[in-house]
Design a protein around this motif. Sequence first.
Motif, PDB file in Angstrom:
ATOM      1  N   HIS A 120      12.391  44.128  22.814  1.00 11.78           N
ATOM      2  CA  HIS A 120      13.026  44.335  24.107  1.00 11.78           C
ATOM      3  C   HIS A 120      14.462  43.823  24.083  1.00 11.78           C
ATOM      4  O   HIS A 120      14.791  42.834  23.414  1.00 11.78           O
ATOM      5  N   LYS A 138      11.810  47.784  25.902  1.00 15.02           N
ATOM      6  CA  LYS A 138      12.392  47.813  27.231  1.00 15.02           C
ATOM      7  C   LYS A 138      13.863  47.424  27.140  1.00 15.02           C
ATOM      8  O   LYS A 138      14.243  46.602  26.331  1.00 15.02           O
ATOM      9  N   ALA A 139      14.674  48.060  28.001  1.00 10.69           N
ATOM     10  CA  ALA A 139      16.097  47.731  28.105  1.00 10.69           C
ATOM     11  C   ALA A 139      16.797  47.806  26.756  1.00 10.69           C
ATOM     12  O   ALA A 139      17.577  46.930  26.391  1.00 10.69           O
ATOM     13  N   ARG A 191      19.419  49.492  23.909  1.00  7.42           N
ATOM     14  CA  ARG A 191      20.745  50.112  23.898  1.00  7.42           C
ATOM     15  C   ARG A 191      20.970  50.699  22.511  1.00  7.42           C
ATOM     16  O   ARG A 191      20.697  50.026  21.508  1.00  7.42           O
ATOM     17  N   GLU A 242      11.293  52.162  27.984  1.00  2.43           N
ATOM     18  CA  GLU A 242      11.878  52.420  29.290  1.00  2.43           C
ATOM     19  C   GLU A 242      13.109  51.557  29.508  1.00  2.43           C
ATOM     20  O   GLU A 242      13.335  50.545  28.831  1.00  2.43           O
ATOM     21  N   GLY A 243      13.909  52.025  30.489  1.00  6.97           N
ATOM     22  CA  GLY A 243      15.079  51.264  30.892  1.00  6.97           C
ATOM     23  C   GLY A 243      16.138  51.177  29.819  1.00  6.97           C
ATOM     24  O   GLY A 243      16.854  50.174  29.732  1.00  6.97           O
ATOM     25  N   TRP A 254      10.986  56.395  29.803  1.00  7.51           N
ATOM     26  CA  TRP A 254      11.096  56.344  31.257  1.00  7.51           C
ATOM     27  C   TRP A 254      12.376  55.630  31.677  1.00  7.51           C
ATOM     28  O   TRP A 254      12.840  54.697  31.015  1.00  7.51           O
ATOM     29  N   ARG A 255      12.934  56.110  32.806  1.00  7.29           N
ATOM     30  CA  ARG A 255      14.048  55.442  33.485  1.00  7.29           C
ATOM     31  C   ARG A 255      15.168  55.043  32.514  1.00  7.29           C
ATOM     32  O   ARG A 255      15.623  53.899  32.499  1.00  7.29           O
ATOM     33  N   SER A 256      15.599  55.996  31.718  1.00  8.67           N
ATOM     34  CA  SER A 256      16.642  55.738  30.722  1.00  8.67           C
ATOM     35  C   SER A 256      17.775  56.742  30.877  1.00  8.67           C
ATOM     36  O   SER A 256      17.596  57.827  31.454  1.00  8.67           O
ATOM     37  N   THR A 257      18.931  56.383  30.354  1.00  4.37           N
ATOM     38  CA  THR A 257      20.090  57.279  30.326  1.00  4.37           C
ATOM     39  C   THR A 257      20.283  57.771  28.900  1.00  4.37           C
ATOM     40  O   THR A 257      20.422  56.961  27.970  1.00  4.37           O
ATOM     41  N   ASN A 273      14.491  60.170  33.925  1.00  5.61           N
ATOM     42  CA  ASN A 273      15.590  59.919  32.993  1.00  5.61           C
ATOM     43  C   ASN A 273      16.846  60.657  33.435  1.00  5.61           C
ATOM     44  O   ASN A 273      16.769  61.749  34.021  1.00  5.61           O
TER      45      ASN A 273
END
Length: 481
Positions: free
Chosen positions: A210, A306-307, A309, A338-339, A395-398, A442
Motif C-alpha cells: 500500500h 491501496k493508494a 502511484r 483501489e485509490g 476501483w476509484r483510481s485515475t 475510475n
Amino acid sequence: MDHGAQMQGGVASPAVYPFRHVYVDEGNDISWQDGTPEAPYASLEHVLQDKALEAVCSILSRDYIHIHLRQNAPCNLTKTGTVFDGGGKDFHGRLVIEPWPGESMAYIRGCMEEITVLKPLDEVDQAEAYRNASDLYLDFYLPRHVPMTGLSSKATLSLFRNLHGVFFHRIHGLLDYRHTFSGYQEDIFGNNAPMDAMASADLALFSRCHGCGFHQCNLSATADISLDFPDPVDILYEGEIPEYILPDDENTGKISPIIVTPPVREYGGGAIGPHLEFPEIPEYRVYSIPIDGRVKLSMACLKDAKAFRAAENRFSCQASVRSVGGCVAQAYGILSSEGGFTRILDAIAKVDAKDRESVYTAIYITEDGMQHSSHHSIHGGAYATAISSGHGSTWRSTLRKDKATSTATATAIPSPKLSPPTEKPWRASLALASHFLECRSNRKEDISSALHAQCLSPWKSHAFQKAGENLSGEDIPGFSI
C-alpha cells in the motif's frame, strides 16, 4: 535536512542513517558490511527490518533515504515464497529503492521450478491383483492411479510483499514459475498415471504494498504449467504377455500395447473401472460459468494495493497452462487494487490455457491371446478458462494514457478414444480479453486497447468468448474474479 534525524527516541542506527544512501548487493558473500559502495549489505530484507530506518522515515519531512540495489543471482523460491517481505512496515513515502549509480535498472528475479515425480510401478501380473482385490477402487485402482490432490504447486509467490510507503525507481522485476510431471516413462504400462491432479499457483510481483510508487519500472511474470500426464491404463491379462510395439514418439520411452477396438465403449462423469457404475454427466448452462478448475493459476504485477502511484511503467504477465480435467488461468497488470493513480502504463496480459479430456483404459488379454479394451472418460469432457486483462477489480483510481494488450486463448480437446464421443462437457470453456474487468468508479483518460479472445472447442454450445474494453459480471452471469 541533512543528518538531523540520526537520533530518534534514543534509538540510533549509524550504519543506516545519517548516511542517506545505502547500498545493497543482494546475495553477495562478503564479511564486512556497512552499507557503503565498498562494503554493501548483502540482504535487502535485513535492511528493511531495521526499526531505526522505519522510525527515521516516519519523521522525515522533505528528505529521503535511498537504497541502491542490485542482485547477484535469481532467488529460488520455496513453496510459499517471497523474495522481500516487509512485514507490514510503513516507510511513509520517504524510502526510495533504485539502481546503483551508473546502472540503468535494478534487476530483481525470483524463480521456482517444480517437478512432481510419479512413482513407478513394476508389477506385471495385474490380473491376479485385480481378482484378489476386495475393493477394486481401494485395493487395485488407487495404488496405481493416485489422485494428486496435495501437490506442492499450491504456491503463493511474490517479489515484494506487505511493504508500504516505498518508492520504486527503475526496477526490473521478473517472477518465473514452472511445474511439470515426470516419471511416467518409467512404467511401461502407464500404470502410475494419476486419475486426477489438483494444483494452484498465485503469482504477484508486488502483493499488498500500500502507498507505494513506481516510476519507469519493468515488471514481468511468466508461468508455464504442464500437467498433461498420460491417460491411466491397466492391462488385465492371463497367460503370456503378447508382443508390444514402440509408440510413434520414440522419445517418450514408453512401450504401448496393441489396442483392439472394443465393440462397445462407455463414457462417464468421474468414476473409473469397467465394473463401476457411471453417473450421468450433469447438465451445465453455458453462460453460468464458475471460475474454478483442477489446475488454477492467477498472475498479476500489482495486487491488493491501496493508494498506489505509477508513472511510465510496463507491466507484463504471460501464462501457458496444459492440463487434464479442467484448468483456469488468469493474468492481470493490476488486480484488486483501489485509490491509485497511473500515467503511461503499458499493460500486457497473455494467457493460453489448454485442457484435454482424460480417458481411463482397461485392456483385457485372455489366455488365448485375444485383447478386449474398454475406455471411460474420467471427467466427462474437457474445459479451459483463459482470462487476460490490463486491470481487474481496479476501483476509484485515475488512469491516464493507459494501454492494454490482452490475449486469451482457451482450448478444450476431446479424446479420440471414445466412440461415440462425449456429447457435452460437464463445464463450459471460456476466453475473456479486456482492458478493464469488473472495474468501477475510475477516471480514465486517453485509453487504448488491443484485445483478442478465442475459445476453441468442438462443443460449440459450451464455448464462450468475449473481448471488450469494459467487461463485468453483467456481461457474463455467474462470473466473478
